[in-house]
Design a protein around this motif. Sequence first.
Motif, mmCIF file in Angstrom:
data_model
loop_
_atom_site.group_PDB
_atom_site.id
_atom_site.type_symbol
_atom_site.label_atom_id
_atom_site.label_comp_id
_atom_site.label_asym_id
_atom_site.label_seq_id
_atom_site.Cartn_x
_atom_site.Cartn_y
_atom_site.Cartn_z
ATOM 1 N N UNK A 368 0.798 -1.230 0.000
ATOM 2 C CA UNK A 368 0.000 0.000 0.000
ATOM 3 C C UNK A 368 0.828 1.276 0.000
ATOM 4 N N UNK A 369 2.016 1.252 0.572
ATOM 5 C CA UNK A 369 2.812 2.475 0.660
ATOM 6 C C UNK A 369 3.330 2.938 -0.694
ATOM 7 N N UNK A 370 3.357 2.029 -1.682
ATOM 8 C CA UNK A 370 3.877 2.402 -3.003
ATOM 9 C C UNK A 370 2.954 3.410 -3.677
ATOM 10 N N UNK A 371 1.686 3.457 -3.292
ATOM 11 C CA UNK A 371 0.745 4.401 -3.890
ATOM 12 C C UNK A 371 1.147 5.835 -3.571
ATOM 13 N N UNK A 372 1.717 6.037 -2.377
ATOM 14 C CA UNK A 372 2.144 7.379 -1.976
ATOM 15 C C UNK A 372 3.598 7.629 -2.368
ATOM 16 N N UNK A 373 4.449 6.648 -2.126
ATOM 17 C CA UNK A 373 5.876 6.846 -2.374
ATOM 18 C C UNK A 373 6.212 6.868 -3.862
ATOM 19 N N UNK A 374 5.488 6.096 -4.660
ATOM 20 C CA UNK A 374 5.779 6.018 -6.102
ATOM 21 C C UNK A 374 4.467 5.878 -6.863
ATOM 22 N N UNK A 375 3.663 6.952 -6.968
ATOM 23 C CA UNK A 375 2.351 6.849 -7.629
ATOM 24 C C UNK A 375 2.448 6.469 -9.103
ATOM 25 N N UNK A 376 3.579 6.808 -9.752
ATOM 26 C CA UNK A 376 3.720 6.457 -11.172
ATOM 27 C C UNK A 376 3.773 4.944 -11.362
ATOM 28 N N UNK A 377 4.106 4.221 -10.287
ATOM 29 C CA UNK A 377 4.094 2.759 -10.335
ATOM 30 C C UNK A 377 2.685 2.248 -10.632
ATOM 31 N N UNK A 378 1.666 3.019 -10.271
ATOM 32 C CA UNK A 378 0.279 2.681 -10.551
ATOM 33 C C UNK A 378 -0.210 3.407 -11.798
ATOM 34 N N UNK A 379 0.115 4.701 -11.903
ATOM 35 C CA UNK A 379 -0.405 5.530 -12.996
ATOM 36 C C UNK A 379 0.145 5.080 -14.349
ATOM 37 N N UNK A 380 1.456 4.756 -14.394
ATOM 38 C CA UNK A 380 2.077 4.347 -15.658
ATOM 39 C C UNK A 380 1.394 3.129 -16.273
ATOM 40 N N UNK A 381 1.331 1.991 -15.564
ATOM 41 C CA UNK A 381 0.642 0.818 -16.110
ATOM 42 C C UNK A 381 -0.840 1.073 -16.394
ATOM 43 N N UNK A 382 -1.500 1.923 -15.581
ATOM 44 C CA UNK A 382 -2.910 2.234 -15.811
ATOM 45 C C UNK A 382 -3.100 2.929 -17.155
ATOM 46 N N UNK A 383 -2.259 3.925 -17.435
ATOM 47 C CA UNK A 383 -2.349 4.623 -18.716
ATOM 48 C C UNK A 383 -2.001 3.701 -19.876
#
Length: 533
Positions: A368-383
Motif C-alpha cells: 500500500x505504501x507504493x501508492x504514496x511513495x511512487x504513484x507512477x508505479x500505478x499511474x504508468x501501467x494504468x495509462x
Amino acid sequence: MSPTAAFESPSRVALRTYVLGLSFSAVPALLPLIAAYVTAKSSKDAQNRRTKLVAVLRREFGPSGFAFAMAAAAGGGRLLDHLWHQYSRKGKEKKHPIVESRVDEEVTHDTDGWVNTFICNLVSTSLAISLLHSKAGRVRTNTATPFTPPLNPSRGTGRSPTLDLTLLFLVRALDGALHGALVPKKLDDTSSRSESGLAKRKRLFERISKIDALVFWAASARIMWCYFYEPHRLPRTYVKWISSLASIDPRILEALRAIRSRTWLYGKRSTAHPTLLTSLSSDLGYPSQWGDPTKLPKYGGAAATMTWKSLGLTSRNGLGGIPCEVVHGGVGGDSCLANSGIRGFNAFCKALLIYLPVHLLPALLVRPTVIISDPFHIIGPLLRSSSFLATFVSTIWFFVCFTRTLCLARILPFISHNFWDGPFGCTFAGSMLCGASIFLEQGRRRAEMGLYVLPRAVRTLLSDHWVRKGGLSVRITERLTFILSLAYLLTISVHSPGRLRGLSRWTLAFIMKGPKAGFWYRRRQEKHVEAPS
C-alpha cells in the motif's frame, strides 16, 4: 518442510476463500440491485426490487453460492490433505520412530505428497461443482469484469450455469502445466539472483511474452468475429460490455448479420428488414434513402458517383455501399479518421475506470505504501492498459473503413459491397488486426489478457447445439473438466506455485498463505536478499 507445501490452517483457507469469493460474485451482483432499490420511484417498484435483493442475498450467501462452493473446494481440500498427512505421519512413526524428525520433509517432498494433495482436492472440487449445480436454475448472470466469476443463467436452456467458469479453470490449469514444462524450476525460482540465471530467465520470458501476445491476438480475432455474427456463442454480459465500449448502434450489427444471411443485400428489397437502416439514417438526420438497399450502389466506379449525386452525397464518389456517415453513427461525420480517433478517446476514458481497480487493488493489498511513495508505479501501467484498450477499439473502426472506404474498395471497385460489408470483408479485417494492440501492454499483462480472453474464445469453438442440448455427455464432460482443472490448480498452488501466473497466482497465493503472501512477507524477503553478506 518446504514453505510452499507447509500446511496452512484449513479453516483460514476456507475463510479467505469465502471472503474473496463474495467480493468476486456477491458485490457485482448486489451493487446494481441496491442502487435500483434506493432509486425506486414507487412502493410497488421498491417491493419488487427488495424481493430480488433478498433472493440474491440468499443465493450468494447460501451453500449453493459461488463463495461457499469455492470455500468448500479450497478449505475442504486442505482439510482432507491435513488429515491424510497426519495419518501418514502416525503410520511412519510406528514403523520408523528414529526418523520422526524427518517425516514432514519426506511427506512433503516425495511424489506421494503431490498425489495425495491432488486426490484430496478431487474430492473437495467434486463437492464444489455439486453445490453450484444444486440450484442451477437460480443462478443469474453477473457483470462482466476481470474479477467476476463467469456464471451463466440456465433458465430455458440446457446450458450449464458453470460452463464459463469451467473453461476459465481449464485454461488456467493448462497454462500452469505448460508454464511448468517450458520454464525450468531453477529459472522460475525468483530467489535466484545470479547474473547468468537472470539473463536466461529474461530471454525465456520474452519468448513466452510473444507467445502470450499471439494467443491474445488469435483469441480476440475469434471473439470479435463472433461478436459481429454469432453473439450467442459469447456470454451475454460480455456482449453487452463490448457493445458499451464500442458504442455501436445495434442496427448496424443487425445489418451485418443480415448481409451474411443474405436477407439484406444491395440492389434488392429486404422483406425481412425493410426499415433496418432507413430508420437509422433518419434518426441521424440524414435522408432515409441512404439506408435503402434498393437505392444504394452495389459497386464502385462512375455509376456509383452518379447515384450518390442523385442522393445528395458527395463524400463517397467512386464507392458503393452504406455511407460512412450512417456506419459511423454520427460520430466524426464523414471522416473515417475522426470517427476512429473519437471512438478511441471515448474507449480510453472508459478503460480508465475499468483498469483502475485492476492496478490499484493488488497494490493496496500487497504494497500500500507504493501508492504514496511512487504513484507512477500505478499511474504508468494504468495509462498503458487504457491505451491498449483504446487502440483495440479504434483499430477495429479504422480497418473497417480502410477496407470498405479508404483503400481496398477504391482499388477494387468491381467487387460488390455485399462482399466488402460481408463476414469476410471489413469486419474480418478489423477483427483480425485489432489484436495487434496487445503489444502496447507490458509483458506480464499480455499473459493476463491472453488468459482472460482465451476461455471465451474456446467457448465459441464448442458446438452450440451440443452445449445447448445439455445432455448427459455435456454434464459429464463439463463436471470432469471442472473437477480436474480446479483440483490441479489447488494442488500446484501448494506444491509448485511458480507454475501459476497473473491473477490466478496472486489469488491462490493469498488463499493458501494469507498475509504471508502479502506486503510484509515480501518486504522481509527483499530485505533478506538485499542485505550485504
